[in-house]
Write a protein that holds these residues in place. Structure first.
Motif, PDB file in Angstrom:
ATOM      1  N   PHE B 320      20.083   9.843 -15.089  1.00 34.65           N
ATOM      2  CA  PHE B 320      19.552  11.183 -14.821  1.00 34.65           C
ATOM      3  C   PHE B 320      19.105  11.321 -13.364  1.00 34.65           C
ATOM      4  N   LEU B 321      18.600  10.215 -12.823  1.00 33.56           N
ATOM      5  CA  LEU B 321      18.061  10.209 -11.451  1.00 33.56           C
ATOM      6  C   LEU B 321      19.029  10.850 -10.445  1.00 33.56           C
ATOM      7  N   HIS B 322      20.303  10.659 -10.625  1.00 36.50           N
ATOM      8  CA  HIS B 322      21.257  11.162  -9.614  1.00 36.50           C
ATOM      9  C   HIS B 322      22.402  11.965 -10.217  1.00 36.50           C
ATOM     10  N   THR B 323      22.162  12.516 -11.406  1.00 35.45           N
ATOM     11  CA  THR B 323      23.283  13.182 -12.078  1.00 35.45           C
ATOM     12  C   THR B 323      23.380  14.681 -11.771  1.00 35.45           C
ATOM     13  N   LEU B 324      22.276  15.308 -11.374  1.00 32.51           N
ATOM     14  CA  LEU B 324      22.339  16.746 -11.108  1.00 32.51           C
ATOM     15  C   LEU B 324      23.102  16.972  -9.805  1.00 32.51           C
ATOM     16  N   SER B 325      23.956  17.964  -9.821  1.00 28.57           N
ATOM     17  CA  SER B 325      24.854  18.187  -8.689  1.00 28.57           C
ATOM     18  C   SER B 325      24.134  18.298  -7.330  1.00 28.57           C
ATOM     19  N   PRO B 326      23.014  19.056  -7.226  1.00 25.95           N
ATOM     20  CA  PRO B 326      22.362  19.162  -5.913  1.00 25.95           C
ATOM     21  C   PRO B 326      21.795  17.824  -5.421  1.00 25.95           C
ATOM     22  N   VAL B 327      21.404  16.955  -6.354  1.00 28.93           N
ATOM     23  CA  VAL B 327      20.909  15.624  -5.966  1.00 28.93           C
ATOM     24  C   VAL B 327      22.099  14.732  -5.614  1.00 28.93           C
ATOM     25  N   ASN B 328      23.116  14.795  -6.475  1.00 29.68           N
ATOM     26  CA  ASN B 328      24.296  13.954  -6.289  1.00 29.68           C
ATOM     27  C   ASN B 328      25.030  14.251  -4.990  1.00 29.68           C
ATOM     28  N   TYR B 329      24.847  15.463  -4.482  1.00 28.38           N
ATOM     29  CA  TYR B 329      25.430  15.844  -3.187  1.00 28.38           C
ATOM     30  C   TYR B 329      25.022  14.845  -2.106  1.00 28.38           C
ATOM     31  N   TYR B 330      23.777  14.370  -2.203  1.00 26.75           N
ATOM     32  CA  TYR B 330      23.268  13.413  -1.211  1.00 26.75           C
ATOM     33  C   TYR B 330      23.454  11.961  -1.649  1.00 26.75           C
TER      34      TYR B 330
END
Lengths: 136, 469
Positions: B320-330
């Motif tokens: 979950f830590l890095h699964t949302l698209s706006p977070v995963n962008y980075y």
């Protein structure tokens, strides 16, 4: 508010205990603040609940307060001390938050399992002492 | 052991553990190469060490799943395995093909290996995790089909349970989705799109069904809780797995050239992917808490509970830590991904295979139910060493990943990749130290099989109810 009626064969207070633990988890995972308010309402309304239920309500309120301190206050301190623009600040803050949050969730899971089984449970380190008449 | 043919599993388990040791050794080599770049160069270049590390992981887990199925299915179906000779034959074919492939990786340049194995006839090589030569992939298909035949017919001829049904769906899915390894289109977007149908739909789809079935089997056997209760949980868990995991594939489609709607679909569905792992943890603890017996194999119960917790942390929380698209962008492709990958694989799949080995091996070695207490103590030490060191590996990689993201991608003055790697080398050293502790844990795990073999086995502690005593 939840009914305090139990299923046949359940220990008195089991349903309320399950609701309290579920609200604790909901406060951490889905609806922070709202679930905590619901817990406070339960605390006021069910002061004369069976020991099992009341102990779970007490434990989850105490653990939620600690969660607030560990997740919000401690993280704010890390960011204030380290500086908002410091890369190391974020490395520490995010890693710390993830660890602390996960640990609190795991505690809540065990609390829920104990509630499902009609048993009392003291949250390690952050829970209040259990009353003597509490089924373990 | 109720059925003689269950003993086939022993071969698979031994091979799995041997390959596991190999995987960790190559992991340590690679971990050191992060900080000492020319370590073992040119004998074992980084890309080769990485390929061997990840391929061995996949192969030994497959050995573990097959061994688990060969042990579990006869007991559930209440009959001997169909064609145990086929299972033994396939074991040797799979082992020889696997060993030859790894030897190929190590002994000849990868391009030469492709040429030698005539990859140009049906090109499938050169893609991450699917680096195996086409001929090896064909071998895997033959092994998988024979395995499914043996397991499937045994299930169909015997008693059908929810555990075997879920296991069979999971194993069939594993075989079917592997077929996409043969689809290798020219268009890179399409290539990546279907490549994830093997990689993602294995580990965040059908493998979770296998995990659920094995966990349910172990809990039925060790807790004595009614099968009906455990099966109801299993139904809900696998339903949630499929609901979230299938469309959750979208979190791999953010940046490969697919339509924009995947940003939403991927984010929403993969944000729900921790739910089945959350339920699995409650399930495992609930069943152990409601146990009707104290199974003497405490090590197996520990592995089973550990699986649930670590899978939730590794696959659920760190996913979950890095699964949302706006977070995963980075964060895409940084060490945060590596942190998630390590803990998720360890928690969800390594530990469940070790749980099954721990449960089944004593009986396959002539014990009634469990190893001696001395052997179990060593095994439980190995559990804690491996698990705690994996937590540290994950934390160090997470720290490294956050710094990498910030310095390389988020900062106003981004720094180049190699300079950032230098800046986070302390985390890599710490990860390597944790890796050495993991290896010590693994060695202890192997040692536990040879300790206390002549001691009497652990016995079930009968709990006396205070009210009736």
């Amino acid at each position: 508010m939840p009914s305090s009626t139990n299923e046949p064969g359940e220990r008195p207070g089991t349903t309320l205990a399950i609701v309290a633990e579920s609200l604790y988890l909901a406060n951490l995972l889905l609806i922070p603040g709202i679930a905590f308010i619901a817990l406070l309402v339960m605390y006021r309304r069910y002061r004369d609940a069976p020991p099992l239920a009341f102990s779970h309500i007490q434990q989850t309120i105490s653990a939620s307060l600690w969660a607030g301190a560990l997740l919000i206050v401690a993280n704010a301190v890390i960011i204030l001390l380290g500086g908002y623009d410091g890369p190391y600040t974020w490395a520490v803050a995010i890693t710390y938050f993830t660890m602390a949050h996960s640990t609190l969730i795991l505690f809540g899971m065990i609390g829920l399992v104990r509630a499902l089984a009609g048993q009392c449970w003291r949250y390690p380190l952050i829970g209040r002492p259990l009353p003597e008449n509490c089924p373990k | 052991m109720k059925y003689k043919s269950q003993s086939v599993a022993k071969l698979y388990f031994i091979a799995a553990i041997a390959l596991f040791v190999g995987q960790i050794l190559f992991g340590l080599v690679m971990g050191l190469q992060y900080v000492v770049g020319d370590f073992l160069f040119p004998e074992i270049p980084f890309n080769v060490a990485r390929m061997v590390h990840t391929n061995l992981l996949i192969v030994w887990l497959l050995f573990g799943f097959m061994g688990s199925a060969y042990y579990l299915v006869p007991e559930e179906a209440e009959r001997e395995l169909v064609a145990p000779w086929l299972a033994k034959l396939m074991f040797w074919i799979f082992l020889i093909a696997g060993a030859a492939t790894v030897a190929g990786y190590l002994l000849v340049p990868y391009a030469k290996l492709a040429e030698l194995t005539m990859d140009d006839l049906l090109p499938t090589m050169g893609r991450e995790f699917l680096e195996q030569p086409t001929i090896t992939k064909l071998g895997i298909v033959v092994v998988a089909l024979s395995f499914l035949f043996s397991i499937g017919i045994t299930i169909l001829k015997g008693r059908k349970t929810v555990v075997t049904l879920v296991l069979l769906i999971g194993l069939t899915g594993l075989a079917v989705f592997f077929l996409f390894a043969f689809y290798n289109p020219e268009n890179l977007v399409l290539d990546k799109y279907y490549w994830w149908w093997v990689v993602h739909l294995w580990v965040e789809g059908v493998w979770e069904l296998i995990l659920g079935a094995i966990l349910a089997f172990i809990l039925i056997k060790t807790t004595g809780v009614d099968r009906e209760v455990i099966e109801k949980w299993l139904y809900v868990i696998i339903a949630m797995t499929l609901i979230t995991g299938l469309i959750g594939t979208g979190h791999h489609y953010y940046w490969i050239g697919t339509p924009d709607f995947w940003q939403w679909w991927g984010s929403i569905f993969s944000a729900m992917e921790p739910i089945p792992f959350f339920m699995m943890t409650i399930f495992a603890f609930n069943m152990v808490n409601r146990r009707r017996r104290n199974h003497p194999n405490k090590a197996a119960v520990l592995w089973a509970l550990g699986t649930a917790v670590m899978a939730f942390l590794g696959a659920g929380v760190w996913g979950f830590l890095h699964t949302l698209s706006p977070v995963n962008y980075y964060t895409h492709g940084t060490q945060i991904t590596a942190a998630h990958g390590h803990m998720a694989f360890y928690g969800a799949y390594v530990m469940i295979v070790l749980a099954m080995v721990s449960y089944a091996m004593p009986m396959m070695r002539g014990r009634k139910a469990a190893n001696s207490p001395r052997s179990q103590v060593v095994e439980m030490w190995s559990f804690w060493l491996m698990t705690v060191s994996m937590v540290f590996i994950t934390l160090f990689l997470t720290g490294a990943g956050i710094l990498q993201t910030y310095l390389q991608r988020y900062s106003d003055q981004p720094i180049d990749f190699m300079t950032v790697q230098d800046k986070i080398s302390l985390f890599y050293w710490l990860r390597e130290i944790a890796g050495v502790v993991f290896l010590i844990g693994l060695v202890l795990y192997v040692v536990s099989f040879f300790i206390g073999t002549d001691d009497p086995e652990a016995v079930e502690k009968i709990e006396v109810d205070a009210e009736t005593a």
